[in-house]
Design an enzyme around this catalytic site. Structure first.
Site, short mmCIF file in Angstrom:
data_model
loop_
_atom_site.label_atom_id
_atom_site.label_comp_id
_atom_site.label_asym_id
_atom_site.label_seq_id
_atom_site.Cartn_x
_atom_site.Cartn_y
_atom_site.Cartn_z
N TYR A 229 0.81 -1.22 0.00
CA TYR A 229 0.00 0.00 0.00
C TYR A 229 0.84 1.27 0.00
O TYR A 229 0.31 2.37 -0.11
CB TYR A 229 -0.93 0.03 1.23
CG TYR A 229 -2.32 -0.45 0.94
CD1 TYR A 229 -2.52 -1.67 0.31
CD2 TYR A 229 -3.43 0.31 1.29
CE1 TYR A 229 -3.79 -2.12 0.04
CE2 TYR A 229 -4.71 -0.14 1.02
CZ TYR A 229 -4.88 -1.36 0.41
OH TYR A 229 -6.14 -1.81 0.16
N LYS B 116 3.33 -13.93 5.93
CA LYS B 116 3.59 -14.91 4.86
C LYS B 116 5.11 -15.10 4.78
O LYS B 116 5.73 -15.05 3.72
CB LYS B 116 2.98 -14.37 3.56
CG LYS B 116 2.93 -15.33 2.42
CD LYS B 116 1.87 -16.39 2.56
CE LYS B 116 1.97 -17.35 1.39
NZ LYS B 116 1.62 -18.72 1.65
N ASP C 274 -2.20 -17.81 4.79
CA ASP C 274 -3.17 -18.70 4.12
C ASP C 274 -3.81 -19.65 5.13
O ASP C 274 -5.03 -19.88 5.11
CB ASP C 274 -2.55 -19.45 2.93
CG ASP C 274 -1.13 -19.92 3.18
OD1 ASP C 274 -0.55 -19.51 4.20
OD2 ASP C 274 -0.59 -20.68 2.37
N ASP D 57 -5.93 -6.39 5.10
CA ASP D 57 -7.01 -5.95 4.23
C ASP D 57 -7.91 -7.14 3.88
O ASP D 57 -9.13 -7.10 4.08
CB ASP D 57 -6.38 -5.37 2.96
CG ASP D 57 -7.35 -4.53 2.17
OD1 ASP D 57 -8.32 -4.04 2.76
OD2 ASP D 57 -7.14 -4.35 0.96
#
Ligand code: NAP
Length: 420
Positions: free
Chosen positions: A164, A231, A283, A307
């Protein structure tokens, strides 16, 4: 001090006062703080009006006139553009700076301005680095899952970096070609000429302050755990570093209050009462929120993960129409609905104002006015359990829809004094 009349509070004459920020970032809230409000575009004026009337009533119920808010209108978005030729005039930024705390309706993202969105501009200007999104279930709201009541989480999403940050170049731009050349000549990374490039900056300072805020919130609100979502198995030096820096903050600054999940599992009794700090790969986390919902509590995560994850969590309890949010820095805070301007409902008095009302509840808690926050939240909950809903939910439940303003009236009708 200037005296003024405040509409909505029986025209009582009160003093004008501003919130002060101490050096340690603590805020000193007078009994009648001036709070900035941006009505917003599209459905913004409808939901703002409903929210302000609900908050004013909650203050009356809770404090019987000894505490109230002086609402100061701040122009932004289309209304500001019409008046000043700018979507976010400097005067509006100065007003928010002075008020310290503000609440805003959604704003249309103007096309062709110097920044990507007014919301991003506000977050950057005031360094509102934590996007805080509580997600919990309100009985009576239609949900797509079997046990939505198990959801009660608060997401702390990093607001200022990650993808972002907006550092990206189009595949056929000069800048992209230069970056590709640099990567190829200096680092041996070969990319084809049709490759667009984006950067994902994640820093120690910004990761640490976000996790610090999440842990402080967990301590203050007696929460059970803080989960670092990342991640890092793939992006080791950005997402993985976020996780490592998060654990570092927990152990170096909150060793008394927190324990890692690893240590906790070795001796749960020894560490009982401490906040468990754990981490999950993003995930996996998406299935965890569905399959082991009540194992999770406070989530601290990078921007893009936050988000996606917060929208998925909101969907689990009935959708974005009910999801509140706050953008918080070390000094300033702006509270806002998670949804946008829903332009097709503009001016029709049909939008669901709950998301902004609940953002108002967050704001009241931030001010330390928990009685008024509880009064508002309980009344909204009661309205939902009595199946008083606007068209977005009425069409799912196949019942009569209330207008936005009627929903506010139903909420106010259900308010009870905290002494009752
Ligand atoms: P949106 O405004 O959130 O609306 C999408 C749909 O969601 C609406 O058509 C409506 O669905 C439903 N909806 C959203 N809020 C609702 C409410 N309070 N009550 C009832 N239904 C509601 O998303 P968008 O159409 O993608 O964005 C429109 C504009 O808002 C864009 O300019 C965008 O940049 C801006 N935006 C601003 C913010 C912000 O200020 N924080 C956030 C997001 C988007 P149905 O059509 O199914 O009834």
């Amino acid at each position: 001090m200037r005296k003024l009349k405040v509409i909505g509070l029986h025209n009582r004459v009160i003093q004008m006062a501003y919130i002060e920020v101490k050096e340690n970032s603590e805020i000193i809230v007078p009994d009648n703080p001036t709070i900035g409000y941006i009505e917003g575009d599209g459905i913004g004026p409808d939901i703002s009006k409903a929210t302000i009337s609900v908050i004013n009533s909650a203050l009356e119920f809770s404090y019987e006139g000894s505490r109230s808010i002086v609402w100061e209108k701040v122009f932004a978005g289309e209304e500001a553009f019409e008046k000043t030729g700018k979507h976010l005039p400097q005067e509006s930024l100065d007003q928010i700076r002075k008020c310290v705390v503000a609440i805003k309706g959604p704003l249309t993202t103007p096309i062709g301005q110097g920044f990507r969105s007014l919301n991003v501009a506000l977050r950057q200007y005031f360094d509102l680095y934590a996007n805080v999104r509580p997600v919990k279930y309100f009985p009576g709201v239609p949900s797509p899952v079997k046990a939505p009541e198990k959801m009660n989480m608060v997401v702390f999403r990093e607001n200022t970096e990650d993808v972002y940050a907006g550092i990206e170049w189009k595949h056929d731009s000069l800048e992209a070609a230069e970056v590709r050349n640099f990567l190829s000549s200096k680092l041996g990374v070969k990319l084809t000429d049709d490759t667009g490039i984006g950067l994902k900056p994640i820093s120690r300072f910004r990761s640490s302050r976000l996790v610090r805020k999440a842990i402080q919130y967990a301590i203050k609100n007696n929460r059970r755990s803080v989960t670092l979502v990342h991640k890092g198995n793939i992006m080791k030096y950005t997402e993985g570093a976020f996780k490592d820096w998060g654990y570092e903050v927990a152990s170096s600054e909150f060793s008394e209050e927190t324990v890692t999940e690893e240590d906790y599992m070795k001796d749960p009794e020894l560490y009982s009462g401490k906040i468990i700090v754990k981490d999950r790969i993003a995930d996996n986390m998406f299935q965890q929120i569905l399959t082991r919902t009540d194992d999770y509590d406070i989530i601290a995560t990078t921007n893009l993960n936050g988000d996606y994850l917060s929208d998925a969590m909101a969907a689990q309890v009935g959708g974005l129409g009910l999801a509140p949010g706050g953008n918080m820095g070390d000094t300033h805070a702006i509270f806002e609905a998670v949804h946008g301007t829903a332009p097709k409902y503009a001016g029709l008095d049909v939008a669901n104002p709950t998301s902004l009302m609940l953002s108002g509840v967050m704001m009241l808690r931030h001010l330390g006015w928990s009685e008024a926050a509880d009064v508002t939240e309980s009344a909204i909950m009661e309205a939902y359990s009595d199946q008083k809903v606007t068209q977005d939910l009425a069409r799912v439940l196949n019942i009569k829809a209330l207008k936005c303003s009627e929903f506010a009236e139903e909420v106010i009708k259900r308010m009870k004094s905290p002494k009752q």
